[in-house]
Design an enzyme around this catalytic site. Structure first.
Site, PDB file in Angstrom:
ATOM      1  N   SER A  92     -40.713  35.278 -24.378  1.00 58.31           N
ATOM      2  CA  SER A  92     -39.621  35.928 -23.655  1.00 58.31           C
ATOM      3  C   SER A  92     -39.297  35.108 -22.405  1.00 58.31           C
ATOM      4  O   SER A  92     -40.210  34.652 -21.715  1.00 58.31           O
ATOM      5  CB  SER A  92     -40.014  37.351 -23.269  1.00 58.31           C
ATOM      6  OG  SER A  92     -38.936  38.021 -22.632  1.00 58.31           O
ATOM      7  N   HIS A  96     -33.228  32.813 -13.384  1.00 51.18           N
ATOM      8  CA  HIS A  96     -32.245  33.101 -12.338  1.00 51.18           C
ATOM      9  C   HIS A  96     -32.038  31.839 -11.500  1.00 51.18           C
ATOM     10  O   HIS A  96     -32.981  31.364 -10.847  1.00 51.18           O
ATOM     11  CB  HIS A  96     -32.734  34.233 -11.436  1.00 51.18           C
ATOM     12  CG  HIS A  96     -32.774  35.567 -12.111  1.00 51.18           C
ATOM     13  ND1 HIS A  96     -31.650  36.339 -12.311  1.00 51.18           N
ATOM     14  CD2 HIS A  96     -33.820  36.273 -12.637  1.00 51.18           C
ATOM     15  CE1 HIS A  96     -31.979  37.462 -12.925  1.00 51.18           C
ATOM     16  NE2 HIS A  96     -33.295  37.438 -13.143  1.00 51.18           N
ATOM     17  N   HIS A 106     -31.205  34.770 -20.855  1.00 53.68           N
ATOM     18  CA  HIS A 106     -32.346  35.506 -21.393  1.00 53.68           C
ATOM     19  C   HIS A 106     -32.524  35.131 -22.862  1.00 53.68           C
ATOM     20  O   HIS A 106     -31.544  34.980 -23.591  1.00 53.68           O
ATOM     21  CB  HIS A 106     -32.103  37.018 -21.283  1.00 53.68           C
ATOM     22  CG  HIS A 106     -32.974  37.850 -22.193  1.00 53.68           C
ATOM     23  ND1 HIS A 106     -32.481  38.406 -23.357  1.00 53.68           N
ATOM     24  CD2 HIS A 106     -34.278  38.196 -22.121  1.00 53.68           C
ATOM     25  CE1 HIS A 106     -33.450  39.086 -23.950  1.00 53.68           C
ATOM     26  NE2 HIS A 106     -34.551  38.966 -23.231  1.00 53.68           N
ATOM     27  N   ASN A 108     -35.422  36.037 -26.225  1.00 56.60           N
ATOM     28  CA  ASN A 108     -36.662  36.618 -26.727  1.00 56.60           C
ATOM     29  C   ASN A 108     -36.730  36.371 -28.219  1.00 56.60           C
ATOM     30  O   ASN A 108     -35.742  36.557 -28.931  1.00 56.60           O
ATOM     31  CB  ASN A 108     -36.701  38.123 -26.438  1.00 56.60           C
ATOM     32  CG  ASN A 108     -37.972  38.771 -26.954  1.00 56.60           C
ATOM     33  OD1 ASN A 108     -38.034  39.185 -28.110  1.00 56.60           O
ATOM     34  ND2 ASN A 108     -38.974  38.855 -26.094  1.00 56.60           N
ATOM     35  N   ARG A 110     -39.650  37.246 -31.377  1.00 59.94           N
ATOM     36  CA  ARG A 110     -40.879  38.009 -31.510  1.00 59.94           C
ATOM     37  C   ARG A 110     -41.170  38.346 -32.973  1.00 59.94           C
ATOM     38  O   ARG A 110     -40.272  38.335 -33.824  1.00 59.94           O
ATOM     39  CB  ARG A 110     -40.798  39.304 -30.693  1.00 59.94           C
ATOM     40  CG  ARG A 110     -39.607  40.177 -31.053  1.00 59.94           C
ATOM     41  CD  ARG A 110     -39.409  41.296 -30.029  1.00 59.94           C
ATOM     42  NE  ARG A 110     -38.234  42.092 -30.340  1.00 59.94           N
ATOM     43  CZ  ARG A 110     -37.004  41.785 -29.946  1.00 59.94           C
ATOM     44  NH1 ARG A 110     -36.796  40.701 -29.215  1.00 59.94           N
ATOM     45  NH2 ARG A 110     -35.974  42.550 -30.264  1.00 59.94           N
ATOM     46  N   HIS A 141     -21.114  30.282 -27.246  1.00 60.04           N
ATOM     47  CA  HIS A 141     -21.029  31.016 -28.505  1.00 60.04           C
ATOM     48  C   HIS A 141     -20.901  30.075 -29.701  1.00 60.04           C
ATOM     49  O   HIS A 141     -21.394  30.387 -30.799  1.00 60.04           O
ATOM     50  CB  HIS A 141     -19.884  32.020 -28.460  1.00 60.04           C
ATOM     51  CG  HIS A 141     -20.252  33.307 -27.786  1.00 60.04           C
ATOM     52  ND1 HIS A 141     -20.825  34.358 -28.447  1.00 60.04           N
ATOM     53  CD2 HIS A 141     -20.152  33.687 -26.479  1.00 60.04           C
ATOM     54  CE1 HIS A 141     -21.058  35.343 -27.595  1.00 60.04           C
ATOM     55  NE2 HIS A 141     -20.660  34.965 -26.393  1.00 60.04           N
ATOM     56  N   HIS A 171     -23.444  53.112 -17.743  1.00 64.17           N
ATOM     57  CA  HIS A 171     -23.001  53.824 -16.544  1.00 64.17           C
ATOM     58  C   HIS A 171     -21.991  53.005 -15.732  1.00 64.17           C
ATOM     59  O   HIS A 171     -21.365  53.542 -14.819  1.00 64.17           O
ATOM     60  CB  HIS A 171     -24.198  54.219 -15.669  1.00 64.17           C
ATOM     61  CG  HIS A 171     -25.023  53.067 -15.193  1.00 64.17           C
ATOM     62  ND1 HIS A 171     -26.010  52.484 -15.954  1.00 64.17           N
ATOM     63  CD2 HIS A 171     -25.007  52.373 -14.022  1.00 64.17           C
ATOM     64  CE1 HIS A 171     -26.580  51.506 -15.267  1.00 64.17           C
ATOM     65  NE2 HIS A 171     -25.986  51.412 -14.096  1.00 64.17           N
TER      66      HIS A 171
END
Length: 299
Positions: A92, A96, A106, A108, A110, A141, A171
């Site tokens: 992972s 920054h 980011h 990951n 697994r 992309h 939110h």
């Protein structure tokens, strides 16, 4: 060669090494500090953190391989009702940068298996630019689509949509960044299918370093000022909100007594929140907010 947990684990350890070497070489200043840790219930990992580099302000490249009795929640996810042991391994990464013109990234990858024979792969890569640049977004992309197309022409479309839906800050009604690809619970149907899924996961893992070192080299010297740094801190705040409120991995790790330092390595070194902030009309900041939507066709 049989694809078993030993082979998969070896690949992930080598992937961590390769990525750390590429990032150090491109950064030119920062060096990873390694923290070896053991999980009392079984297994452990290598947490590698780079801080105060020339390009990367804070970044983590984590490897783990843990095992033990599977919890009821895990068994339910795998649609298994009998007691079993689990084995989970992966890499992972969250980086920054200092510059608001270099994106956050980011990744990951697994693998998870139960002693009952159930197993699955998961992972993905997503990009969170502080300022959305259409050219950079298209290039990013395109790289992911090319990697996916080498394995299945349906992968990119399916996994891009999954990323748009997953990396969505409900939110705020905005995506965390420009997405990427995300896939989970890819369950092998037989040995050949497991080998094919593993090859795809390897492809995605090996795609990471060329993608991010490209952005480090391309954008590291672009000029910026206090206005851009202020915006960067606000966008980092959104990153924190997503990871603490919506990210399944963070929530699961904290709820199951995972290793806190490793779980929260994804957090930026600094972030900010301003009450009821609205960017200036017509500004690059406002244009970035307009671009943080689901379903953008970048390729």
């Amino acid at each position: 060669m049989v694809v078993d947990k030993q082979r998969i684990t070896q690949f992930f350890t080598e992937l961590q090494d390769t990525i750390c070497q590429a990032l150090e070489q491109t950064d030119g200043q920062g060096r990873f500090q390694e923290d070896l840790w053991e999980r009392p219930e079984g297994g452990g990992g290598r947490t590698r953190i780079l801080q105060s580099g020339a390009v990367i302000e804070k970044g983590g490249v984590l490897f783990s391989a843990v095992h033990g009795p599977a919890s009821e929640a895990v068994l339910k996810q795998m649609n298994s009702h009998e007691p079993a042991d689990f084995y989970a391994t992966g890499v992972s990464i969250v980086l920054h940068p200092h510059s608001p013109l270099v994106p956050i990234i980011h990744m990951n990858v697994r693998y998870f298996e139960l002693s009952t024979g159930h197993s699955w792969f998961g992972g993905g890569i997503d990009l969170t630019p502080h300022y959305v640049d259409a050219e950079d977004a298209r290039w990013f992309h395109q790289q992911l689509k090319a990697a996916c197309d080498r394995h299945d022409p349906a992968y990119y479309s399916n996994y891009k949509t999954w990323a748009d839906d997953y990396f969505f800050i409900r939110h705020r009604a905005e995506t965390r960044g420009i997405g990427g690809i995300f896939f989970d619970y890819l369950r092998p149907e037989n040995d050949d299918h497991k080998a094919a899924l593993f090859a795809f996961v390897q492809e995605i893992g090996n795609t990471f370093a060329p993608i991010y070192t490209h952005f480090m080299q391309k954008n590291r010297s672009l000029p910026f000022g206090e206005k851009e740094k202020k915006w960067q801190m606000l966008r980092r705040g959104r990153y924190v909100e997503f990871n603490l409120v919506w990210d399944r991995g963070t929530k699961f790790g904290l709820e199951t007594n995972g290793r806190t330092e490793s779980i929260l390595m994804s957090m930026p070194p600094q972030a900010n929140w301003i009450y009821d902030y609205h960017p200036e009309p017509g500004s690059r900041e406002e244009q970035t907010l307009f671009a943080l939507k689901k379903g953008v066709n970048w390729v």
